[in-house]
Motif scaffolding. Structure first.
Motif, PDB file in Angstrom:
ATOM      1  N   CYS A 203      -6.611  -3.538  -0.493  1.00  0.00           N
ATOM      2  CA  CYS A 203      -7.640  -2.460  -1.036  1.00  0.00           C
ATOM      3  C   CYS A 203      -8.144  -3.384  -2.163  1.00  0.00           C
ATOM      4  CB  CYS A 203      -6.838  -1.331  -1.494  1.00  0.00           C
ATOM      5  SG  CYS A 203      -7.973  -0.375  -2.461  1.00  0.00           S
TER       6      CYS A 203
ATOM      7  N   CYS B 237      -2.338  -2.218  -4.117  1.00  0.00           N
ATOM      8  CA  CYS B 237      -2.367  -2.256  -2.571  1.00  0.00           C
ATOM      9  C   CYS B 237      -2.946  -3.741  -2.098  1.00  0.00           C
ATOM     10  CB  CYS B 237      -2.902  -1.163  -1.748  1.00  0.00           C
ATOM     11  SG  CYS B 237      -2.053   0.441  -2.302  1.00  0.00           S
TER      12      CYS B 237
ATOM     13  N   CYS C 256      -8.158   3.131  -9.998  1.00  0.00           N
ATOM     14  CA  CYS C 256      -7.209   3.621  -9.300  1.00  0.00           C
ATOM     15  C   CYS C 256      -5.817   3.438 -10.329  1.00  0.00           C
ATOM     16  CB  CYS C 256      -7.038   3.152  -8.044  1.00  0.00           C
ATOM     17  SG  CYS C 256      -5.078   3.176  -7.403  1.00  0.00           S
TER      18      CYS C 256
HETATM   19  S1  SF4 Z   1      -5.517   1.847  -1.459  1.00  0.00           S
HETATM   20 FE1  SF4 Z   1      -3.963   1.698  -3.102  1.00  0.00          FE
HETATM   21  S2  SF4 Z   1      -4.984   0.336  -4.521  1.00  0.00           S
HETATM   22 FE2  SF4 Z   1      -6.529   1.182  -3.169  1.00  0.00          FE
HETATM   23  S3  SF4 Z   1      -7.212   3.088  -4.058  1.00  0.00           S
HETATM   24 FE3  SF4 Z   1      -5.600   3.581  -2.603  1.00  0.00          FE
HETATM   25  S4  SF4 Z   1      -3.501   3.639  -4.024  1.00  0.00           S
HETATM   26 FE4  SF4 Z   1      -5.200   2.351  -5.170  1.00  0.00          FE
END
Ligand code: SF4
Length: 297
Positions: A39, A36, A31
Motif C-alpha cells: 500500500c 502494509c 493511516c
Molecule cells: S492497506 Fe494498510 S497501510 Fe494502507 S491504508 Fe490500509 S491499513 Fe493502512
C-alpha cells in the motif's frame, strides 16, 4: 462570488468507489498503521498520520451544513475509527445537527481500530449515524497477512467483523486477489473464503493487487513473490468463489484493476458467477475481458 469550499483537504485523499457521491470529511490524516507493504496510499510526507483537530473538524461540519446538501458522508482518511468513541460521537452528532439530510455516514476501518471498542460503543456509533465500515481484510490467510505486514490475522479480522455486525454496522470487505502470489494462492483463496463465511459480510469486493510504483518494498517481506498472470488470477477467483458459503452478500469484482467484471448476490448468483469465471479460464477470448489498457492501473 461563491463561498470557499468548507473542507480543507491534504492530498491525496482516497475513498471507496461506492462513495463517489459522498461528502469526504477528513477526521484524521493518513493511516495509523501505514506498514502494509503493498500500500502506498499514505506514504508521502504530508500524509503522516495524525488525528485532525476536533474543533476544526466540527467547524467544517458547521460550514458544510450552511453551504451543501449531501445525503452521504465519508469520514476520511485511512482509518477514521482509530479515533476514540467519544470524539467520533461528537462528529456524528454534529453531522446530524448541521446536515440533517445525511442518511449514511461511513468510513474505512482497520480491525485493530476496534480492539478496544466494545459492541455497545459501536452500537452508540451506529445509532448516531455510522452505517457502514469498509474493512480491507486483504486476505484471511495468516501467512499472507504476515508476509505483507498487514498487522492483522484471521482471528483479529473476524473479531472486528463480528463486532461491527453485532452493532448493526454494515461491513464492506475487500480481498486482494493475487496477494499471495503463485506460492500462496490456494491458501489465500481458501482462508479468505473461510473468513468471509464466518463473518457473513453484507458486501464483499475483490481487487487485483498491483504495484504502480514498483515491487521493491513488497519484496522485502516476500522475496519469493511471483505475480499471478491473468489465467492464474481467474483460477484464484474461482477457488475463492467455490469456497464462499454466503447467505446474503452483495459481491462486486469490478474495480478498474480487474480483468473480469463480476457482480451478483452470494449465495443466489454463485452458480452464474462461477460459470463466468470458468468461461474466462477456458475461453478468455469469448469472456469479454477488459484489455490491459482498460484496467486503469
Ligand atoms: S492497506 Fe494498510 S497501510 Fe494502507 S491504508 Fe490500509 S491499513 Fe493502512
Amino acid at each position: 462570488m461563491s463561498a470557499e469550499f468548507p473542507i480543507a483537504y491534504i492530498e491525496p485523499v482516497f475513498r471507496p468507489p461506492s462513495e463517489a457521491h459522498s461528502l469526504i470529511l477528513p477526521v484524521t490524516n493518513g493511516c495509523s498503521w501505514n506498514h502494509c507493504t503493498f500500500c502506498e496510499m499514505y506514504t508521502q510526507p504530508q500524509k503522516k498520520f495524525r488525528a485532525r483537530d476536533e474543533a476544526e473538524v466540527l467547524e467544517e461540519i458547521r460550514r458544510a451544513g450552511q453551504q451543501l446538501i449531501v445525503q452521504r458522508v465519508f469520514l476520511a482518511d485511512g482509518d477514521a475509527l482509530v479515533l476514540p468513541t467519544r470524539r467520533l460521537l461528537n462528529i456524528l452528532t454534529a453531522i446530524r445537527e448541521h446536515m440533517p439530510e445525511v442518511q449514511r455516514v461511513s468510513s474505512y476501518c482497520l480491525p485493530r481500530n476496534l480492539r478496544k471498542k466494545s459492541v455497545s460503543e459501536l452500537k452508540e456509533l451506529a445509532d448516531a449515524g455510522l452505517k457502514m465500515a469498509y474493512v480491507g481484510c486483504e486476505s484471511g490467510d495468516d501467512e499472507v497477512l504476515a508476509r505483507v505486514n498487514k498487522g492483522e490475522t484471521y482471528e483479529s479480522s473476524l473479531s472486528a467483523l463480528e463486532k461491527l455486525g453485532e452493532a448493526g454496522i454494515s461491513r464492506s470487505v475487500m480481498i486482494l486477489n493475487g496477494l499471495g502470489g503463485t506460492l500462496l494462492s490456494a491458501q489465500h483463496a481458501d482462508n479468505s473464503a473461510r473468513l468471509m463465511n464466518a463473518a457473513q459480510p453484507e458486501f464483499l469486493s475483490t481487487l487485483v493487487v498491483s504495484f504502480p510504483t514498483g515491487e521493491q518494498r513488497f519484496r522485502q517481506g516476500f522475496a519469493e513473490f511471483q505475480a499471478l498472470g491473468q489465467h492464474e488470477l481467474f483460477v484464484e477467483v474461482e477457488r475463492l468463489l467455490q469456497g464462499l458459503e454466503l447467505r446474503d452478500t452483495v459481491f462486486r469484482s469490478d474495480h478498474a484493476s480487474n480483468y473480469l467484471v463480476l457482480k451478483g448476490n452470494l449465495g443466489a448468483d454463485k452458480a452464474r458467477l462461477l460459470a463466468q469465471v470458468r468461461q474466462a479460464i477456458e475461453q478468455p477470448q469469448a469472456a469479454r475481458l477488459r484489455q490491459e489498457w482498460q484496467r486503469g492501473l
